[in-house]
Design a protein around this motif. Structure first.
Motif, short mmCIF file in Angstrom:
data_model
loop_
_atom_site.label_atom_id
_atom_site.label_comp_id
_atom_site.label_asym_id
_atom_site.label_seq_id
_atom_site.Cartn_x
_atom_site.Cartn_y
_atom_site.Cartn_z
N ALA A 16 0.82 -1.24 -0.04
CA ALA A 16 0.01 0.08 -0.07
C ALA A 16 0.91 1.41 -0.01
O ALA A 16 0.31 2.26 -0.51
CB ALA A 16 -0.95 -0.13 1.21
N GLY A 17 1.86 1.27 0.82
CA GLY A 17 2.70 2.26 0.70
C GLY A 17 3.73 2.46 -0.53
O GLY A 17 4.45 3.64 -0.71
N ILE A 18 3.84 1.69 -1.39
CA ILE A 18 4.70 1.71 -2.53
C ILE A 18 4.17 2.21 -3.69
O ILE A 18 3.49 1.27 -4.59
CB ILE A 18 5.53 0.50 -2.54
CG1 ILE A 18 6.29 -0.15 -1.50
CG2 ILE A 18 6.52 0.60 -3.93
CD1 ILE A 18 6.95 -1.53 -1.45
N ALA A 19 3.54 3.23 -3.67
CA ALA A 19 2.98 3.97 -4.54
C ALA A 19 3.67 4.60 -5.96
O ALA A 19 4.78 4.99 -5.50
CB ALA A 19 1.98 5.17 -3.98
N PRO A 20 2.92 4.54 -6.97
CA PRO A 20 3.53 5.40 -8.16
C PRO A 20 3.98 6.50 -7.90
O PRO A 20 5.13 6.92 -8.42
CB PRO A 20 2.66 5.04 -9.32
CG PRO A 20 1.90 3.82 -8.86
CD PRO A 20 1.84 4.02 -7.59
N PRO A 36 -5.83 1.42 -11.25
CA PRO A 36 -6.52 0.49 -12.23
C PRO A 36 -7.83 -0.14 -11.87
O PRO A 36 -8.03 -0.12 -10.61
CB PRO A 36 -5.29 -0.60 -12.47
CG PRO A 36 -4.76 -0.63 -10.96
CD PRO A 36 -4.58 0.79 -10.73
N GLU A 37 -8.77 -0.48 -12.79
CA GLU A 37 -9.96 -0.96 -12.57
C GLU A 37 -9.76 -2.35 -12.22
O GLU A 37 -8.49 -3.03 -12.59
CB GLU A 37 -11.00 -1.00 -13.73
CG GLU A 37 -11.45 0.57 -13.87
CD GLU A 37 -12.14 1.23 -12.89
OE1 GLU A 37 -12.88 0.40 -12.05
OE2 GLU A 37 -12.05 2.42 -12.73
N GLY A 38 -10.78 -3.20 -11.73
CA GLY A 38 -10.77 -4.71 -11.70
C GLY A 38 -9.87 -5.02 -10.08
O GLY A 38 -9.49 -4.35 -9.48
N ILE A 44 -5.07 -2.60 -4.41
CA ILE A 44 -4.49 -1.32 -3.91
C ILE A 44 -5.34 -0.64 -3.13
O ILE A 44 -4.83 -0.06 -2.13
CB ILE A 44 -4.03 -0.61 -5.37
CG1 ILE A 44 -3.15 -1.53 -5.93
CG2 ILE A 44 -3.51 0.90 -4.96
CD1 ILE A 44 -2.54 -0.97 -7.51
N ARG A 45 -6.83 -0.53 -3.44
CA ARG A 45 -7.67 0.08 -2.65
C ARG A 45 -7.66 -0.44 -1.16
O ARG A 45 -7.64 0.53 -0.20
CB ARG A 45 -8.83 0.47 -3.29
CG ARG A 45 -8.87 1.65 -4.28
CD ARG A 45 -10.35 1.78 -4.88
NE ARG A 45 -10.45 0.61 -6.03
CZ ARG A 45 -10.24 0.58 -7.25
NH1 ARG A 45 -9.45 1.73 -7.64
NH2 ARG A 45 -10.53 -0.01 -7.96
#
Length: 117
Positions: A16-20, A36-38, A44-45
């Motif tokens: 969760a913390g390794i975000a783009p 992203p969807e799906g 990720i959410r």
């Protein structure tokens, strides 16, 4: 070493913390609309929610033995300048832990955050 049954939870929290946005050096994690969807976006959410509400979320609160959440030490999902970044943390493990006098995994390190000293 900590229980391997908790490893999937620890990985979600760590991811969760390794975000783009962190990798780009931005000051904030990506907005929900950028995810992203799906199933990947859903994961990720969930990771972001667990990261922000670690001590109170129904999936994680039983593992937290203190008043911390991941966001306590890693503001803005680990992307805040001057905060404890999570960028590249996965490459640092497994690593020697002087406290445990053993080699630990990233999952172990994440879980160590929430156990009493």
């Amino acid at each position: 070493m900590l229980s391997r049954r908790l490893a999937p939870l620890a990985l979600v929290l760590a991811a969760a913390g390794i975000a783009p946005a962190a990798a780009r050096g931005a000051e904030e994690a990506p907005a929900a609309r950028e995810l992203p969807e799906g199933p990947l976006g859903d994961t990720i959410r969930l990771g972001k929610e667990l990261f922000e509400r670690t001590g109170t979320h129904p999936l994680t609160r039983r593992y937290v033995k203190n008043a911390l959440s991941c966001a306590s030490c890693h503001p803005q999902a680990g992307a805040q300048a001057g905060g404890a970044t999570l960028v590249g943390v996965a490459a640092a493990y497994p690593a020697w832990s002087p406290r445990e006098k053993a080699v630990i995994t990233l999952e172990d390190r994440v879980l160590n955050c929430f156990m009493p000293a």
